[in-house]
Design a protein around this motif. Structure first.
Motif, mmCIF file in Angstrom:
data_model
loop_
_atom_site.group_PDB
_atom_site.id
_atom_site.type_symbol
_atom_site.label_atom_id
_atom_site.label_comp_id
_atom_site.label_asym_id
_atom_site.label_seq_id
_atom_site.Cartn_x
_atom_site.Cartn_y
_atom_site.Cartn_z
ATOM 1 N N ASP A 1 -4.306 12.036 1.543
ATOM 2 C CA ASP A 1 -5.328 10.658 2.033
ATOM 3 C C ASP A 1 -6.293 10.607 0.861
ATOM 4 O OD1 ASP A 1 -4.264 11.299 4.776
ATOM 5 O OD2 ASP A 1 -6.218 12.049 5.353
ATOM 6 N N VAL A 2 -6.403 11.510 0.257
ATOM 7 C CA VAL A 2 -6.814 10.989 -1.129
ATOM 8 C C VAL A 2 -6.427 10.401 -2.346
ATOM 9 C CG1 VAL A 2 -9.001 11.995 -2.747
ATOM 10 C CG2 VAL A 2 -9.112 12.347 -0.191
ATOM 11 N N LEU A 3 -5.739 11.535 -2.852
ATOM 12 C CA LEU A 3 -4.502 11.067 -3.895
ATOM 13 C C LEU A 3 -3.673 9.742 -3.903
ATOM 14 C CD1 LEU A 3 -3.478 11.933 -6.964
ATOM 15 C CD2 LEU A 3 -2.166 13.830 -5.513
ATOM 16 N N PHE A 4 -2.474 10.583 -2.986
ATOM 17 C CA PHE A 4 -2.359 9.231 -2.649
ATOM 18 C C PHE A 4 -2.425 7.588 -1.818
ATOM 19 C CE2 PHE A 4 0.759 12.392 -3.793
ATOM 20 C CZ PHE A 4 1.490 11.842 -4.399
ATOM 21 N N GLY A 5 -3.505 8.201 -1.145
ATOM 22 C CA GLY A 5 -4.213 7.077 0.081
ATOM 23 C C GLY A 5 -5.024 6.063 -0.824
ATOM 24 N N GLU A 6 -6.381 7.233 -1.911
ATOM 25 C CA GLU A 6 -6.839 6.406 -2.401
ATOM 26 C C GLU A 6 -6.378 6.018 -4.257
ATOM 27 O OE1 GLU A 6 -10.897 7.840 -1.328
ATOM 28 O OE2 GLU A 6 -10.449 8.022 0.531
ATOM 29 N N VAL A 7 -6.175 7.431 -4.716
ATOM 30 C CA VAL A 7 -6.579 7.526 -6.069
ATOM 31 C C VAL A 7 -5.663 6.588 -7.000
ATOM 32 C CG1 VAL A 7 -5.701 8.423 -8.532
ATOM 33 C CG2 VAL A 7 -7.120 9.091 -6.307
ATOM 34 N N TRP A 8 -4.238 6.710 -6.480
ATOM 35 C CA TRP A 8 -2.809 5.632 -6.158
ATOM 36 C C TRP A 8 -3.039 4.559 -5.934
ATOM 37 C CZ3 TRP A 8 1.677 6.312 -8.368
ATOM 38 C CH2 TRP A 8 1.574 7.069 -8.819
ATOM 39 N N ASN A 9 -3.780 3.817 -5.342
ATOM 40 C CA ASN A 9 -4.186 2.640 -3.835
ATOM 41 C C ASN A 9 -4.782 1.185 -4.609
ATOM 42 O OD1 ASN A 9 -2.145 2.180 -2.502
ATOM 43 N ND2 ASN A 9 -2.404 3.661 -1.823
ATOM 44 N N ARG A 10 -5.559 2.453 -5.991
ATOM 45 C CA ARG A 10 -7.010 1.387 -6.416
ATOM 46 C C ARG A 10 -6.919 0.409 -7.658
ATOM 47 N NH1 ARG A 10 -11.638 4.578 -8.525
ATOM 48 N NH2 ARG A 10 -11.559 3.472 -10.299
ATOM 49 N N LYS B 1 0.827 -1.555 -0.210
ATOM 50 C CA LYS B 1 -0.349 0.085 -0.196
ATOM 51 C C LYS B 1 0.769 1.030 -0.060
ATOM 52 C CE LYS B 1 -3.784 2.313 2.863
ATOM 53 N NZ LYS B 1 -4.337 2.811 1.413
ATOM 54 N N ILE B 2 0.535 1.782 -0.983
ATOM 55 C CA ILE B 2 1.053 3.500 -1.138
ATOM 56 C C ILE B 2 0.456 4.294 0.189
ATOM 57 C CG2 ILE B 2 1.465 5.223 -2.225
ATOM 58 C CD1 ILE B 2 1.184 3.654 -5.110
ATOM 59 N N THR B 3 1.843 4.831 0.889
ATOM 60 C CA THR B 3 1.242 5.891 1.775
ATOM 61 C C THR B 3 2.197 7.074 1.323
ATOM 62 O OG1 THR B 3 2.753 5.657 3.031
ATOM 63 C CG2 THR B 3 0.974 3.833 3.711
ATOM 64 N N GLN B 4 1.582 8.225 1.457
ATOM 65 C CA GLN B 4 2.262 9.761 1.888
ATOM 66 C C GLN B 4 1.658 10.662 2.926
ATOM 67 O OE1 GLN B 4 4.096 12.016 0.990
ATOM 68 N NE2 GLN B 4 4.414 11.632 -1.123
ATOM 69 N N THR B 5 3.492 11.565 3.769
ATOM 70 C CA THR B 5 2.799 12.315 4.404
ATOM 71 C C THR B 5 2.950 13.176 3.894
ATOM 72 O OG1 THR B 5 5.036 11.096 5.505
ATOM 73 C CG2 THR B 5 2.895 10.564 6.296
ATOM 74 N N ALA B 6 3.406 13.916 3.036
ATOM 75 C CA ALA B 6 4.220 15.138 2.534
ATOM 76 C C ALA B 6 3.380 16.253 3.301
ATOM 77 C CB ALA B 6 4.700 15.066 1.419
ATOM 78 N N GLY B 7 2.389 15.387 3.024
ATOM 79 C CA GLY B 7 1.347 17.518 2.675
ATOM 80 C C GLY B 7 1.035 17.774 4.072
ATOM 81 N N HIS B 8 1.267 16.945 5.025
ATOM 82 C CA HIS B 8 0.282 17.078 6.941
ATOM 83 C C HIS B 8 1.795 17.396 6.920
ATOM 84 C CE1 HIS B 8 -3.545 15.638 6.855
ATOM 85 N NE2 HIS B 8 -2.470 14.246 5.863
ATOM 86 N N VAL B 9 3.054 17.028 6.740
ATOM 87 C CA VAL B 9 4.048 17.536 7.440
ATOM 88 C C VAL B 9 4.548 18.680 6.787
ATOM 89 C CG1 VAL B 9 6.173 17.268 6.961
ATOM 90 C CG2 VAL B 9 5.026 15.132 7.920
ATOM 91 N N GLN B 10 3.988 19.259 5.526
ATOM 92 C CA GLN B 10 5.240 20.405 5.242
ATOM 93 C C GLN B 10 3.683 21.328 5.120
ATOM 94 O OE1 GLN B 10 7.228 20.111 1.246
ATOM 95 N NE2 GLN B 10 7.245 18.330 1.640
#
Length: 255
Positions: free
Chosen positions: A28-37, A5-14
């Motif tokens: 959560d949406v772009l990387f959490g949902e779309v990239w994991n479709r 599963k792809i996870t991303q935290t850059a948005g929350h961190v920056q």
């Protein structure tokens, strides 16, 4: 095997404190949902994303991030080279050049060790060196390599020469049109037409070879050399291979 599963935290961190909703949409949406479709692999989504960004002229740090992400998703050096070469005709040559410079850095370590400086030379350019040019070996002095870059729309190849390697004198015959265009992409080499002084070639140099002109090209004595070779369409085209470039004539060029 299920993909990780792809996870991303850059948005929350920056931007978590400054723009929490944007951070949520990005991570959560772009990387959490779309990239994991399901339906497309992260590898394919990376290829699509890189192509789209370059097509929009986005060749800044965000492209570097996605190139790094593409590599982590399994996109190979050869695949990114082919992708950038293909979209150059649609997204623009300057955009492709800018992306190539970034991609070279991202894939710089993907080179295995070998002898005679071949691996080090591969690190200098994004195009693959390819396989030994055995089909035309009898027309070359030294070892050359051939990599087909495109076989559709505009067909062309990357030709690589080890130091001192050069092809024989030859002529691209045509009754109309024809000839060849060379684009130097790495290293240093020579081009010479019969009766004229040899011309040094460096990355970015372009040589236009008219039809029916006797010539040769190859590497400098102290450098690997690679150029893209474009065959120009014409009528009644054929190649005539002639005598080798002697060591005596070649050595007069210097290093």
């Amino acid at each position: 095997m299920a993909q990780e599963k792809i996870t991303q935290t850059a948005g929350h961190v920056q931007l978590g404190d400054f723009a929490p909703k944007f951070a949520e949409l990005n991570d959560d949406v772009l990387f959490g949902e779309v990239w994991n479709r399901k339906g497309l692999s992260p590898h394919d989504r990376s290829m699509i994303t890189v192509a789209t960004l370059i097509g929009k002229g986005i060749v800044d740090s965000s492209l570097t991030h996605h190139l790094q992400f593409a590599k982590s998703n399994g996109v190979t050096r050869t695949e990114i080279s082919e992708l950038l070469t293909h979209i150059a005709f649609y997204a623009g040559w300057p955009n492709a050049w800018a992306a190539f410079r970034m991609a070279k850095d991202v894939w710089a370590e993907d080179v295995s060790a070998d002898d005679n400086g071949k691996a080090a030379f591969q690190k200098e350019m994004i195009f693959p060196i390819g396989e030994p040019n055995t089909a035309f070996a009898k027309y070359f002095i030294g070892n050359s390599y051939l990599a087909r870059v495109s076989t559709e729309q505009v067909s062309f190849s990357n030709v690589t020469f080890e130091p001192r390697c050069r092809n024989n004198w030859h002529i691209h015959h045509a009754t109309k049109g024809g000839g060849q265009m060379l684009v130097c992409v790495a290293g240093r080499g020579w081009y010479q037409e019969e009766g004229k002084p040899a011309v040094e070639m460096r990355p970015g140099d372009v040589i236009h070879i008219p039809a029916n002109v006797k010539h040769w090209h190859g590497a400098a004595a102290d450098s690997w050399f690679a150029h893209l070779a474009f065959e120009i369409p014409g009528e009644n085209t054929s190649n005539e291979w002639l005598e080798p470039v002697t060591d005596e004539a070649y050595d007069k060029l210097g290093k």
